[in-house]
Motif scaffolding. Sequence first.
Motif: not given
Length: 320
Positions: A166-177, A238-250, A253-256
């Motif tokens: 629900k928020q813009d995920v920066g590198d720092q926020a993604a690392g914390a997640a 399953d939920k953990i794997n989904f959140l992990m994939d979503a976070t890695v995807g963000f 995106i930031n790196q791209n």
Amino acid sequence: MLNVFVLANGRLVQEEIEDAAGLARARPVWVDLEAPSPVEKGWIAARFGVTIPEDIVDDDLEESARFYEEDNGELHIRSDFLIGGEDAPHNVRVAFILKEGVLFSVHAEDLPVFRLLRLRARRTPALIEDAKDVLLKLYDADAEYSADQLEGIYDNLEQVSARVLKQDVGDQAAGAALAAIAREEDLNGRIRRNVMDTRRAVSFMMRSRMLNAEQFEEARQILRDIDSLDSHTAFLFDKINFLMDATVGFININQNKIIKIFSVASVALLPPTLIASIYGMNFKAMPELDWSYGYPFAIGLMIASVAAPFIYFRRKGWLR
């Protein structure tokens, strides 16, 4: 530490034991030893004839030696109990010895499940009638404690979902997640291992025919509670794997976005570089020398060659 519990008016009451004489006078139903000293082990051996070896709670114990019965009637059970919480959740090995109506438990750390049982037994009359009831209630409390820890994982993952989805995920926020997700995954795996070990121990008690009809039914209810936890742990994986994939995807995106900036810049700078290279060649008639507008024309041409790719990229939407 030596904790001795006796039954008084249907309640489990702890007695203060300061020496071997005090232990000799007690008629306990449960003797709990937390990191026992050699002196306390000697008291137990002298009073009850139970020898507690040094390696009784070793983690490298063979699986086949975790549930067995001695020739003298001693019943030995090794079980893992969970210590959850935010800081370094882990499993603690507990050794149980059941002999002549007394349950002996040996462990290296204080356990939340044991504290919970002591609190309930003091407040609830007729909760425990003998040593086997103590063991069953410990496994029952262990299943309930695991369920509470699973609820905590649900709550923590909801907070991670709110930050990631629900928020813009920066590198720092993604690392914390990712760090939070890894902690919950570790705890979920330990809970799954814990309930599996509890299921094995309760099944052994049922197969050994040491339980009466009421205790046997209680053991079956504990197994049903454990079975209900399996679906929750599977869903959380399953939920953990989904959140992990979503976070890695963000993160990707930031790196791209960063790579895209360099790609656009390199493409935009190619034309002026080509123009500068052509104008830098040693021709006989050089525009910047033979033509008074040579330099302004070259500079303007390079600026136009830079602007043209940016205009094209912007219309294509590649700069957004």
